[in-house]
Design an enzyme around this catalytic site. Structure first.
Site, PDB file in Angstrom:
ATOM      1  N   CYS A   1      27.270 100.920  32.128  1.00  0.00           N
ATOM      2  CA  CYS A   1      28.412 101.570  32.976  1.00  0.00           C
ATOM      3  C   CYS A   1      29.433 102.481  32.441  1.00  0.00           C
ATOM      4  CB  CYS A   1      29.035 100.290  33.905  1.00  0.00           C
ATOM      5  SG  CYS A   1      29.750 101.251  35.150  1.00  0.00           S
TER       6      CYS A   1
ATOM      7  N   HIS B   1      24.770  96.898  35.871  1.00  0.00           N
ATOM      8  CA  HIS B   1      24.584  95.853  35.323  1.00  0.00           C
ATOM      9  C   HIS B   1      24.564  95.247  35.047  1.00  0.00           C
ATOM     10  CE1 HIS B   1      29.452  97.098  35.082  1.00  0.00           C
ATOM     11  NE2 HIS B   1      29.006  97.535  35.909  1.00  0.00           N
TER      12      HIS B   1
ATOM     13  N   GLU C   1      23.877  92.496  33.217  1.00  0.00           N
ATOM     14  CA  GLU C   1      24.616  91.441  32.484  1.00  0.00           C
ATOM     15  C   GLU C   1      25.225  90.462  34.051  1.00  0.00           C
ATOM     16  OE1 GLU C   1      25.496  93.982  32.505  1.00  0.00           O
ATOM     17  OE2 GLU C   1      28.223  94.260  33.973  1.00  0.00           O
TER      18      GLU C   1
HETATM   19  N1  GLN Z   1      31.790  98.952  35.671  1.00  0.00           N
HETATM   20  C1  GLN Z   1      32.221 100.143  35.452  1.00  0.00           C
HETATM   21  O1  GLN Z   1      32.352 100.169  33.797  1.00  0.00           O
HETATM   22  C2  GLN Z   1      33.292 100.961  35.957  1.00  0.00           C
HETATM   23  C3  GLN Z   1      33.119 102.055  35.081  1.00  0.00           C
HETATM   24  C4  GLN Z   1      33.634 103.210  35.247  1.00  0.00           C
HETATM   25  N2  GLN Z   1      35.104 103.675  33.993  1.00  0.00           N
HETATM   26  C5  GLN Z   1      33.606 104.088  36.862  1.00  0.00           C
HETATM   27  O2  GLN Z   1      35.034 103.531  37.601  1.00  0.00           O
HETATM   28  O3  GLN Z   1      33.275 104.743  37.131  1.00  0.00           O
END
Ligand code: GLN
Length: 217
Positions: free
Chosen positions: A86, A194, A196
């Site tokens: 992400c 994600h 994790e």
């Molecule tokens: N969960 C995250 O890593 C958010 C990723 C990022 N900052 C976004 O909103 O796009």
């Protein structure tokens, strides 16, 4: 095998990643702060999700200049395993370790839900516990996950099998349904979903555990 979880100001999935490695993979893991300038005795680098530096300018655009980044770039260039999830994916594109960029989602809204992914390339250190074209489920949580690259780059990604995960039902407008890509050498992977957050049955999903444990192979 010793993992590092990199922590930037605004990282918010660092503890989840640490937990996934320590408690679910039962592997050694250490936090490395953004202010460090070296990676000592590390076999794999995990760049977690979050809002590094408040996502100011562009997501990942400030983190890319953090003191730890030259060490991560050297580590990657020497074949070390680097996984960016992400915001970690966003940082890897800003740092030039992966091609393309992450734009705002096509509907300009934050998306937080489970998505289904197709494993397009199971022959990477990050996907070797999956079958080709296997469908897995992982959560996404992002505002800027709309992967973009130009046509020439996309052709290279396709030709080199660098597209590792694709959305079944594209939630954010990403080019070619791309959810995760690796570099040409295959040792750096960036992905928006994600793993994790999907590491134990009590969470309803262990596909992320399978993905992270690929690194142990
Ligand atoms: N969960 C995250 O890593 C958010 C990723 C990022 N900052 C976004 O909103 O796009």
């Amino acid at each position: 095998m010793r993992f590092a979880v990199i922590v930037f100001p605004g990282s918010n999935c660092d503890a989840d990643m640490y937990y996934a490695v320590q408690d679910q993979l039962q592997a050694e893991v250490t936090y490395v702060p953004h202010t460090a300038t070296q990676l000592n005795d590390i076999d794999a680098v995990l760049i977690p999700g979050g809002f590094s530096y408040g996502d100011y300018l562009r997501t990942g655009a400030i983190a890319r200049f953090a003191p730890i980044m030259p060490a991560i770039i050297d580590f990657a260039n020497n074949g070390g395993l680097v996984l960016g999830v992400c915001n970690g994916f966003q940082i890897l594109t800003e740092a030039g370790l992966l091609p393309g960029a992450l734009h705002e989602n096509k509907d300009l809204a934050f998306i937080c839900k489970d998505v289904q992914l197709t494993v397009a390339n199971p022959n990477t250190p990050f996907s070797n516990r999956f079958e080709k074209d296997e469908v897995i489920t992982l959560p996404v949580a992002h505002g800027e996950g709309n992967y973009y690259c130009d046509a020439e780059t996309l052709a290279q990604l396709e030709a080199n099998h660098q597209i590792v995960f694709r959305y079944q039902d594209n939630p954010n407008g990403s080019v070619a349904d791309i959810a995760g890509i690796c570099n040409e050498r295959g040792n750096v992977l960036g992905m928006m979903p994600h793993p994790e957050r999907a590491v134990e049955a009590i969470l309803g999903n262990t596909d992320g555990q399978r993905l992270l444990s690929s690194l142990l192979k």
